[in-house]
Scaffold this motif. Structure first.
Motif, PDB file in Angstrom:
ATOM      1  N   THR A  40       0.973  -1.258   0.061  1.00  0.00           N
ATOM      2  CA  THR A  40       0.106   0.107   0.165  1.00  0.00           C
ATOM      3  C   THR A  40       0.971   1.214   0.018  1.00  0.00           C
ATOM      4  O   THR A  40       2.434   0.955   0.261  1.00  0.00           O
ATOM      5  N   ASN A  41       0.292   2.375  -0.117  1.00  0.00           N
ATOM      6  CA  ASN A  41       1.135   3.566  -0.201  1.00  0.00           C
ATOM      7  C   ASN A  41       1.916   3.612   1.116  1.00  0.00           C
ATOM      8  O   ASN A  41       2.909   4.062   1.110  1.00  0.00           O
ATOM      9  N   THR A  42       1.631   3.189   2.371  1.00  0.00           N
ATOM     10  CA  THR A  42       2.123   3.412   3.615  1.00  0.00           C
ATOM     11  C   THR A  42       3.470   2.475   3.434  1.00  0.00           C
ATOM     12  O   THR A  42       4.395   2.774   4.686  1.00  0.00           O
ATOM     13  N   ASP A  43       3.639   1.587   2.619  1.00  0.00           N
ATOM     14  CA  ASP A  43       4.715   0.864   2.658  1.00  0.00           C
ATOM     15  C   ASP A  43       5.856   1.380   1.937  1.00  0.00           C
ATOM     16  O   ASP A  43       7.103   0.893   1.913  1.00  0.00           O
ATOM     17  N   ASP A 102       7.395   4.297   1.930  1.00  0.00           N
ATOM     18  CA  ASP A 102       8.548   4.803   2.576  1.00  0.00           C
ATOM     19  C   ASP A 102       9.772   3.992   2.994  1.00  0.00           C
ATOM     20  O   ASP A 102      10.810   3.941   2.866  1.00  0.00           O
ATOM     21  N   SER A 103       9.053   2.877   3.743  1.00  0.00           N
ATOM     22  CA  SER A 103       9.835   1.873   4.180  1.00  0.00           C
ATOM     23  C   SER A 103      10.543   1.126   2.959  1.00  0.00           C
ATOM     24  O   SER A 103      11.983   0.679   3.289  1.00  0.00           O
ATOM     25  N   ARG A 148      -1.186  -9.827   2.640  1.00  0.00           N
ATOM     26  CA  ARG A 148      -0.105  -9.038   3.601  1.00  0.00           C
ATOM     27  C   ARG A 148       0.650 -10.075   4.500  1.00  0.00           C
ATOM     28  O   ARG A 148       1.303  -9.246   5.107  1.00  0.00           O
TER      29      ARG A 148
END
Ligand code: SF4
Length: 410
Positions: free
Chosen positions: A73-76, A78-79, A192
């Motif tokens: 997802t978009n939140t992944d 950055d990591s 996931r």
């Protein structure tokens, strides 16, 4: 197809399992990192452990691939952006992806990293392989719904791509693992890495039109594992797999025990060496099958690989047998002391005098006399519990990390 030497690719859910795979003969291992690979919840490795594992693997000439095959997802992002250069700096041998976004980030941030396309990408035809080849993918894990014949028709026409398939382990009943059952029933997403495996539960099927009794597919009430697939076992067909142009033979099971890793690696190592040295005369040894029966499993199947017609049957559903388990992990060798010919064992589960215990060795296994179990002070013990450290005399040197199994039934 590329003609690199075929490899035995083993799951390494943590550093201990990676070491086990190395001891028992893996050519390559695949690992997951927290939050970014399928099976991440129970089989994740820290970057520090990955670095240690890479050093150990490279000393033995074993390759290490990192699975980043969750659907992100978009939140992944950055990591991922932070992680990819670190993987590149560590020098991993390949990264397994399913999401085109991850591929795109890899190409931006570490274009020299070799990209393997996960089975989650569901590759079933030549055009799809060519498409991903043009995107820079170096290896494709073909969909397990293909037959070996269909695979051969693809591999023989593609250069500069390696092909990998699963040869052993659990299978999803859903098409290439695309499944919402777990998320729907337990709010845990299999896409996931957090599948709660509700397909393994026992279910009864009722006819809504008012029939009070369940429809029993097996004709009686013993087992109703309607959604649970048998486990894959292709050990009898390794020459056919190699002839189909597959060069990476992958075992499923990053969440399985070190015992599973030890035994599957040991048996498939011997089998693959034989298949490579003399494919014409290759015969599956009965003792290999007997050993594989000693793993927890749900009955074995060859899945779709030998089917005559595409999708002639939708898996071999598990309607007759529930999970079978005759042996379990009971310990790991921490050290061998040549001064007194004893091994120091870290106990897993419960070990008591009279248990039938074997040390799995890359060559011939060794039975232990559990009546000779002592604690570290040399005092006899009747029972040792999880995490105890105990000693046994042995007749020969035993490698550190060797796995002990205990017979529990059968
Ligand atoms: S619930 Fe079963 S079929 Fe679905 S993803 Fe999980 S293991 Fe696979």
């Amino acid at each position: 197809m590329l003609t690199s030497k075929p490899e035995l690719l083993i799951p390494a859910g943590n550093l201990e399992k990676l070491k086990t795979a190395l001891l028992y003969g893996a050519d390559a291992v695949y690992v997951g990192l927290a939050g970014l690979s399928l099976r991440a919840a129970k089989a994740e490795m820290s970057l520090a452990d990955l670095e240690l594992g890479l050093n150990l693997a490279y000393q033995k000439g074993v390759k290490v691939y990192v699975a980043l095959n969750a659907f992100m997802t978009n939140t992944d992002l950055d990591s991922l952006t932070e992680l990819i250069p670190r993987l590149n700096a560590l020098g991993v041998d390949g990264v397994i992806v399913a999401d085109p976004g991850v591929l795109s980030l890899l190409q931006q941030l570490a274009p020299q990293l070799s990209v393997h396309l996960s089975t989650q990408a569901n590759i079933t035809n030549l055009a799809a392989v060519r498409f991903w080849q043009h995107q820079g993918v170096k290896r494709v894990v073909l969909a397990r719904e293909l037959s070996l014949k269909e695979m051969g028709a693809i591999t023989s026409k593609v250069n500069e791509v390696e092909f990998e398939i699963f040869v052993h382990g659990a299978m999803c009943m859903a098409y290439s693992g695309r499944c919402f059952l777990s998320e729907y029933l337990t709010d845990r997403s299999s896409n996931r890495g957090d599948c709660s495996q509700p397909c393994r539960f026992e279910y009864l099927l009722y006819d809504k039109k008012g029939q009070a009794e369940p429809l029993l597919l097996t004709g009686d009430e013993r087992y109703n594992y309607l959604l649970s697939s048998k486990d894959l076992c292709m050990i009898a067909y390794l020459p056919q797999i190699l002839a189909a142009g597959v060069t990476s033979l992958k075992v499923e099971g990053r969440i399985k025990s070190a015992y599973y890793v030890a035994l599957v690696t040991k048996i498939y190592r011997e089998a693959l060496d034989l298949a490579l040295s003399d494919p014409e005369k290759y015969q599956c040894k009965p003792e290999w099958l007997e050993e594989l029966q000693k793993l927890a499993h749900r009955g074995y199947t060859t899945g779709f690989y030998l089917k005559k017609e595409p999708l002639a049957k939708v898996n071999e559903m598990q309607t007759e047998f529930k999970k079978i388990q005759t042996h379990e992990l009971v310990g790991k060798v921490l050290a061998y002391d040549p001064a007194d010919s004893q091994i120091l064992v870290e106990v897993r589960n419960r070990l008591q005098v009279g248990d039938q215990v074997e040390i799995l060795l890359p060559e011939k296994n060794l039975f232990l006399d559990t009546h000779q179990m002592v604690n570290q002070a040399g005092e006899p013990l009747l029972v040792a519990h999880n995490t105890y450290q105990v000693k046994f005399p042995v007749a020969r040197e035993i490698p550190e990390g060797a796995i002990l199994r205990k017979k529990i039934s059968g």
